[in-house]
Design a protein around this motif. Structure first.
Motif, PDB file in Angstrom:
ATOM      1  N   PRO A  29       0.807  -1.233   0.000  1.00  0.00           N
ATOM      2  CA  PRO A  29       0.000   0.000   0.000  1.00  0.00           C
ATOM      3  C   PRO A  29       0.837   1.279   0.000  1.00  0.00           C
ATOM      4  N   VAL A  30       2.037   1.227   0.550  1.00  0.00           N
ATOM      5  CA  VAL A  30       2.885   2.421   0.578  1.00  0.00           C
ATOM      6  C   VAL A  30       3.217   2.868  -0.841  1.00  0.00           C
ATOM      7  N   ALA A 137      17.924  -1.117  -1.703  1.00  0.00           N
ATOM      8  CA  ALA A 137      16.709  -0.624  -1.059  1.00  0.00           C
ATOM      9  C   ALA A 137      15.480  -1.336  -1.626  1.00  0.00           C
ATOM     10  N   ILE A 138      15.464  -1.563  -2.943  1.00  0.00           N
ATOM     11  CA  ILE A 138      14.346  -2.297  -3.560  1.00  0.00           C
ATOM     12  C   ILE A 138      14.286  -3.724  -3.017  1.00  0.00           C
ATOM     13  N   VAL A 159      10.851   2.759   1.034  1.00  0.00           N
ATOM     14  CA  VAL A 159      10.386   3.592  -0.076  1.00  0.00           C
ATOM     15  C   VAL A 159      10.964   5.001   0.049  1.00  0.00           C
ATOM     16  N   ASP A 160      11.067   5.527   1.262  1.00  0.00           N
ATOM     17  CA  ASP A 160      11.718   6.829   1.463  1.00  0.00           C
ATOM     18  C   ASP A 160      13.140   6.805   0.929  1.00  0.00           C
ATOM     19  N   THR A 161      13.864   5.738   1.254  1.00  0.00           N
ATOM     20  CA  THR A 161      15.257   5.610   0.799  1.00  0.00           C
ATOM     21  C   THR A 161      15.331   5.582  -0.720  1.00  0.00           C
ATOM     22  N   ILE A 162      14.446   4.823  -1.350  1.00  0.00           N
ATOM     23  CA  ILE A 162      14.429   4.721  -2.813  1.00  0.00           C
ATOM     24  C   ILE A 162      14.147   6.083  -3.444  1.00  0.00           C
ATOM     25  N   GLU A 163      13.129   6.776  -2.935  1.00  0.00           N
ATOM     26  CA  GLU A 163      12.751   8.056  -3.540  1.00  0.00           C
ATOM     27  C   GLU A 163      13.806   9.140  -3.309  1.00  0.00           C
TER      28      GLU A 163
END
Length: 281
Positions: A29-30, A137-138, A159-163
């Motif tokens: 959901p994130v 991160a993925i 997801v924060d790390t990826i973005e």
């Protein structure tokens, strides 16, 4: 090469010898909350081949090792280790494995509703940039979703790390207030007949210094970046409206529809009418 582009059709071939570790919005959901369609890590071999003639959401791709081929910005390029690309929404985009070589990569695809998919935010990018941190991160997110507890806080962290990592790659120009000032003025007024002298005046630098700054952050001159943004906006209008090509040409700063069509085909590989036809199929 333009003829070759026109022969392309929407294609999605993975093949039995290609492995992919994918997390989709329906799995996490994130991702849906961040307007991300899916992301993943892959290890590809022939016949792996993807062609998107109507890319609906922006797409980030990182080459980890091996070798592949990618069509972006109207030209085919070799993708080797430590190369990353950004394909804006509505771009003609294709990539494939090559014979006798494997290709390791990671990617993220945004939904059409994502801020990075909005027209005018950025032109195509392809440059050297290490995607290894993005890969890990993925895979961290993949492990949490499919082998962990799917903890929401942990998913947010990954997801924060990826973005944030993607922002380091895609947004270097936002760290230079001179470039920000120029293109915040240019992007809403693409129909205007901009000159480099006017841009330099906004940045409070000489024209030559502005060229150096632009090449450092975009890999293009200011006028080339302007053309990229005009073609991106034209692609958006062709894909989402019924405006005549002549009117679209005027809206992106071309008094001559012929000159507009010639530039569009040079940069996208297909004519405006051919591009529109594919997006409506």
């Amino acid at each position: 090469m333009a003829i070759e582009h026109e022969q392309l059709s929407e294609t999605h071939i993975v093949g039995a010898d290609t492995q992919q570790w994918i997390v989709r919005a329906e799995d996490c959901p994130v991702l849906a909350q961040r307007h991300i369609s899916h992301l993943g890590v892959g290890d590809a071999a022939v016949p792996y081949r993807i062609v998107r003639t109507r890319l609906s959401g922006a797409y980030i791709h990182g080459s980890l090792s091996g070798e592949g081929r990618m069509l972006l910005d109207g030209r085919w390029c070799i993708m080797r280790r430590n190369m990353m690309s950004f394909a804006p929404a509505h771009a003609l985009h294709a990539f494939h494995a090559v014979p006798e070589k494997r290709w390791q990569y990671c990617w993220l695809r945004y939904l059409p509703s994502a801020p990075r998919s909005v027209v005018g935010t950025i032109a195509p990018i392809m440059q050297d940039f290490d995607p290894e941190p993005m890969k890990y991160a993925i895979l961290g997110l993949y492990s949490e979703v499919f082998h962990g507890k799917g903890d929401a806080a942990s998913c947010v962290m990954w997801v924060d790390t990826i973005e944030r990592y993607i922002a380091r790659f895609a947004d270097p120009w936002r760290r230079d207030p001179r470039i920000v000032a120029v293109f915040e003025s240019v992007m809403p007024t693409l129909e205007r007949q901009w000159t480099i002298e006017e841009m330099a005046e906004i940045a409070h630098v000489s024209t030559e210094h502005l060229r150096r700054i632009s090449r450092k952050v975009f890999g293009r001159s200011p006028m080339q970046q302007l053309t990229q943004l005009r073609m991106q906006h034209a692609s958006h209008l062709l894909a989402t409206s019924d405006l005549p090509v002549e009117e679209i040409a005027g809206r992106v700063g071309y008094q001559s529809p012929f000159a507009f069509s010639k530039t569009f085909k040079r940069m996208n590989g297909v004519s405006p009418s051919h591009f529109r036809l594919h997006t409506r199929e």
